[in-house]
Motif scaffolding. Structure first.
Motif, mmCIF file in Angstrom:
data_model
loop_
_atom_site.group_PDB
_atom_site.id
_atom_site.type_symbol
_atom_site.label_atom_id
_atom_site.label_comp_id
_atom_site.label_asym_id
_atom_site.label_seq_id
_atom_site.Cartn_x
_atom_site.Cartn_y
_atom_site.Cartn_z
ATOM 1 N N GLU A 261 22.915 34.113 -23.334
ATOM 2 C CA GLU A 261 21.749 33.502 -22.704
ATOM 3 C C GLU A 261 22.202 32.468 -21.679
ATOM 4 O OE1 GLU A 261 17.599 32.041 -24.495
ATOM 5 O OE2 GLU A 261 19.218 30.636 -24.965
ATOM 6 N N GLU B 14 20.245 29.651 -18.717
ATOM 7 C CA GLU B 14 18.946 29.157 -18.254
ATOM 8 C C GLU B 14 19.107 28.226 -17.066
ATOM 9 O OE1 GLU B 14 14.899 26.974 -20.029
ATOM 10 O OE2 GLU B 14 16.638 27.338 -21.319
ATOM 11 N N LYS C 167 15.063 31.929 -17.382
ATOM 12 C CA LYS C 167 15.979 32.150 -18.499
ATOM 13 C C LYS C 167 16.394 33.621 -18.523
ATOM 14 C CE LYS C 167 15.147 30.097 -22.393
ATOM 15 N NZ LYS C 167 14.551 29.733 -23.714
#
Length: 277
Positions: A16, A18, A22
């Motif tokens: 992930e 961001e 995101k």
């Protein structure tokens, strides 16, 4: 932020990043949707081999991203789609870049609040964040990026790299500030991210897939003379000079050998090497 889509335990988020938006790399734990014997056999091989289906999820929060055409699978929320042509001159530039790099002409902008899912793939993905940076990647690797990131073409700077480097006249240049998604040929943990500080890297083969924009690329003889190159069996090498980073994928050739020769041949080669030792 509006309510997001809910997932079952069949999906795992493996990466992930961001910024304004995101970006997530999702992985399907198993695939169990077979309705016939042939598909069931194939899925069993895939699951037993540890091959995972992956998908990019982008969460917009009054933000915008660009996608490679054909990359979208589905989306949810208040998202507007626009394609910027840029007039006759802009269209001409896009046509030239498309012809030289193989990248598609138009990259649509998706702006608003909601969720975007790209087409699932058995390939591998990497997330990068640029901070007023520039990277040059192999053609066809770009998938998506934030709005402030620009995608264009980088011309080869010398004749040797154009005709001997197997990279073509142009490669894909990605520059600006924001998150970028690229599809990579091998898992990211098998990429050797070589950092150069006013140094030189010589690669015998075409397995460098990314370099930062301040790294100069050329192709040179592996020895000082043409005769030396011929007798050494090495010929020419790809050379990277400067300060920055080069991504190498040395394991790619192993996968290509397995695919082309089969596991039996690879096993025999391995036994021969062990015998010689």
């Amino acid at each position: 932020m509006r309510s997001s889509l809910k997932f079952t335990n069949k999906l795992t988020m493996i990466s992930e990043m961001e910024n304004d938006s995101k970006f997530q790399i999702l992985e399907y734990n198993t695939l169990n949707g077979a309705t016939d014997v042939e598909t069931a056999f194939g899925l069993n091989v895939i699951n037993e081999s540890g091959i995972k289906l992956k998908q990019i999820r982008i969460i917009l929060d009054d933000s915008a991203v660009k996608l490679e055409p054909g990359a979208l699978s589905y989306m949810k929320g208040d998202i507007e789609i626009k394609s910027k042509i840029g007039g006759v001159v802009g269209l001409g530039k896009k046509l030239l870049v498309s012809k030289l790099t193989g990248e598609t002409i138009f990259k649509s902008n998706y702006k608003g609040t909601g969720e975007i899912f790209l087409e699932p793939s058995f390939g591998h993905f990497a997330l990068l964040e640029l901070e007023d940076d520039e990277i040059i990647v192999d053609d066809g690797l770009f998938c998506a990026c934030e709005e402030d990131v620009q995608v264009g073409a980088a011309m080869q700077k010398n004749i040797s790299s154009t005709f001997l480097g197997n990279e073509g006249v142009c490669q894909t240049k990605i520059h600006g500030s924001g998150i970028v998604v690229i599809e990579i040929p091998v898992p990211e943990n098998e990429i050797f991210k070589c950092t150069l500080i006013d140094d030189t890297l010589k690669v015998d083969g075409n397995f460098a897939i990314l370099r930062t924009g301040n790294i100069n690329f050329s192709v040179e003889k592996s020895t000082k003379s043409i005769m030396g190159s011929l007798t050494s069996g090495e010929g020419f090498v790809n050379v990277y000079r400067g300060t920055g980073e080069v991504w190498l994928i040395p394991t790619k050739s192993v996968y290509e050998d397995i695919k082309s020769k089969g596991l039996k041949v690879m096993s025999e080669l391995s036994e021969e090497r062990n015998t010689e030792v």
